[in-house]
Write a protein that holds these residues in place. Structure first.
Motif, mmCIF file in Angstrom:
data_model
loop_
_atom_site.group_PDB
_atom_site.id
_atom_site.type_symbol
_atom_site.label_atom_id
_atom_site.label_comp_id
_atom_site.label_asym_id
_atom_site.label_seq_id
_atom_site.Cartn_x
_atom_site.Cartn_y
_atom_site.Cartn_z
ATOM 1 N N ILE A 1 8.458 3.101 17.008
ATOM 2 C CA ILE A 1 9.468 4.151 16.809
ATOM 3 C C ILE A 1 9.383 4.691 15.386
ATOM 4 N N SER A 2 9.209 3.796 14.421
ATOM 5 C CA SER A 2 9.103 4.217 13.029
ATOM 6 C C SER A 2 7.857 5.086 12.811
ATOM 7 N N PHE A 3 6.723 4.673 13.379
ATOM 8 C CA PHE A 3 5.506 5.481 13.264
ATOM 9 C C PHE A 3 5.654 6.821 13.987
ATOM 10 N N PHE A 4 6.390 6.838 15.076
ATOM 11 C CA PHE A 4 6.666 8.090 15.782
ATOM 12 C C PHE A 4 7.425 9.046 14.860
ATOM 13 N N LEU A 54 6.757 8.513 4.206
ATOM 14 C CA LEU A 54 6.173 7.318 3.588
ATOM 15 C C LEU A 54 7.118 6.122 3.685
ATOM 16 N N ILE A 55 8.404 6.362 3.581
ATOM 17 C CA ILE A 55 9.372 5.257 3.717
ATOM 18 C C ILE A 55 9.346 4.696 5.138
ATOM 19 N N PHE A 56 9.319 5.588 6.134
ATOM 20 C CA PHE A 56 9.238 5.111 7.512
ATOM 21 C C PHE A 56 7.902 4.412 7.784
ATOM 22 N N ALA A 57 6.819 4.866 7.155
ATOM 23 C CA ALA A 57 5.528 4.192 7.304
ATOM 24 C C ALA A 57 5.591 2.786 6.709
ATOM 25 N N PHE A 58 6.260 2.663 5.566
ATOM 26 C CA PHE A 58 6.439 1.350 4.950
ATOM 27 C C PHE A 58 7.236 0.425 5.873
ATOM 28 N N ILE A 59 8.314 0.949 6.426
ATOM 29 C CA ILE A 59 9.137 0.149 7.339
ATOM 30 C C ILE A 59 8.304 -0.319 8.530
ATOM 31 N N ALA A 60 7.505 0.577 9.087
ATOM 32 C CA ALA A 60 6.660 0.219 10.235
ATOM 33 C C ALA A 60 5.645 -0.849 9.847
ATOM 34 N N ASP A 61 5.033 -0.707 8.673
ATOM 35 C CA ASP A 61 4.065 -1.716 8.216
ATOM 36 C C ASP A 61 4.701 -3.092 8.107
ATOM 37 N N VAL A 92 7.382 8.973 11.613
ATOM 38 C CA VAL A 92 6.423 9.372 10.571
ATOM 39 C C VAL A 92 5.604 10.560 11.044
ATOM 40 N N HIS A 93 5.075 10.473 12.255
ATOM 41 C CA HIS A 93 4.221 11.552 12.747
ATOM 42 C C HIS A 93 5.007 12.835 13.016
ATOM 43 N N LEU A 94 6.231 12.711 13.462
ATOM 44 C CA LEU A 94 7.069 13.908 13.607
ATOM 45 C C LEU A 94 7.283 14.585 12.252
ATOM 46 N N LEU A 95 7.557 13.788 11.236
ATOM 47 C CA LEU A 95 7.736 14.346 9.887
ATOM 48 C C LEU A 95 6.456 15.008 9.390
ATOM 49 N N TYR A 96 5.298 14.378 9.653
ATOM 50 C CA TYR A 96 4.019 14.986 9.258
ATOM 51 C C TYR A 96 3.807 16.319 9.975
ATOM 52 N N ILE A 97 4.154 16.378 11.246
ATOM 53 C CA ILE A 97 4.010 17.628 12.002
ATOM 54 C C ILE A 97 4.899 18.708 11.409
ATOM 55 N N ILE A 98 6.127 18.355 11.064
ATOM 56 C CA ILE A 98 7.040 19.328 10.449
ATOM 57 C C ILE A 98 6.475 19.817 9.117
ATOM 58 N N ILE A 99 5.960 18.898 8.310
ATOM 59 C CA ILE A 99 5.394 19.268 7.005
ATOM 60 C C ILE A 99 4.220 20.227 7.178
ATOM 61 N N VAL A 100 3.333 19.893 8.100
ATOM 62 C CA VAL A 100 2.136 20.725 8.302
ATOM 63 C C VAL A 100 2.505 22.088 8.874
ATOM 64 N N THR A 101 3.423 22.118 9.835
ATOM 65 C CA THR A 101 3.781 23.417 10.412
ATOM 66 C C THR A 101 4.490 24.308 9.402
ATOM 67 N N GLU A 102 5.216 23.720 8.479
ATOM 68 C CA GLU A 102 5.825 24.538 7.418
ATOM 69 C C GLU A 102 4.754 25.087 6.484
ATOM 70 N N ILE A 117 0.828 -1.210 0.000
ATOM 71 C CA ILE A 117 0.000 0.000 0.000
ATOM 72 C C ILE A 117 0.865 1.264 0.000
ATOM 73 N N THR A 118 1.811 1.353 0.916
ATOM 74 C CA THR A 118 2.620 2.572 1.032
ATOM 75 C C THR A 118 3.504 2.819 -0.193
ATOM 76 N N PRO A 119 4.168 1.809 -0.760
ATOM 77 C CA PRO A 119 4.945 2.091 -1.986
ATOM 78 C C PRO A 119 4.075 2.573 -3.152
ATOM 79 N N ILE A 120 2.850 2.074 -3.241
ATOM 80 C CA ILE A 120 1.948 2.550 -4.303
ATOM 81 C C ILE A 120 1.569 4.008 -4.042
ATOM 82 N N LEU A 121 1.323 4.357 -2.771
ATOM 83 C CA LEU A 121 1.051 5.758 -2.432
ATOM 84 C C LEU A 121 2.249 6.634 -2.770
#
Length: 135
Positions: free
Chosen positions: A86-89, A63-70, A91-101, A40-44
């Motif tokens: 840890i991998s999902f953590f 997305l790479i870290f999400a794939f690793i976690a999956d 991922v969420h830190l990266l999402y927070i950085i993306i959104v705050t930017e 799923i994640t590589p297709i995304l």
């Protein structure tokens, strides 16, 4: 034009893979889960790379870290589970950085008003699940 065709192919493939993964969940066929969940994640990621003009490297990393976690969650050991957390953590830190930017370009009023419907749905689901867990 080739990009649009490849993007449509990725979306069709994503729908098929999600359907097969869902079948694996519902039917209890673990082999479907092991085969289709990690796809799923590589297709995304492929869909994102095809459809965007300006590539966000943080989003690709997420997305790479999400794939690793999956993939790690496919193993049932506690060690792999902790690595997946840890991998999902990350991922969420990266999402927070993306959104705050990205959020810097919005009005402050909108930043506070837009999440309200999502919070209502989220709280409703949490209360529904919590109330059903007591039974």
């Amino acid at each position: 034009m080739k990009k649009l065709g490849f993007f449509k192919l990725c979306i069709a493939l994503l729908i098929l893979v999600v359907a097969l993964d869902s079948y694996g969940i519902v039917s209890g066929e673990l082999m479907f889960r092991y085969i289709f969940k990690p796809l799923i994640t590589p297709i995304l990621l492929a869909s994102y790379l095809i459809s965007t003009i300006k590539i966000n490297k943080l989003y690709i990393a997420a997305l790479i870290f999400a794939f690793i976690a999956d993939v790690l969650l496919l193993n049932k050991s506690d060690f792999f589970f902790m690595l997946a957390i840890i991998s999902f953590f990350i991922v969420h830190l990266l999402y927070i950085i993306i959104v705050t930017e990205d959020i810097k370009s919005y009005k402050r009023r909108d930043i506070y008003l837009v999440p309200i419907p999502f919070l209502i749905v989220y709280i409703s689901v949490v209360l529904l699940v919590y109330n059903n867990l007591r039974e």
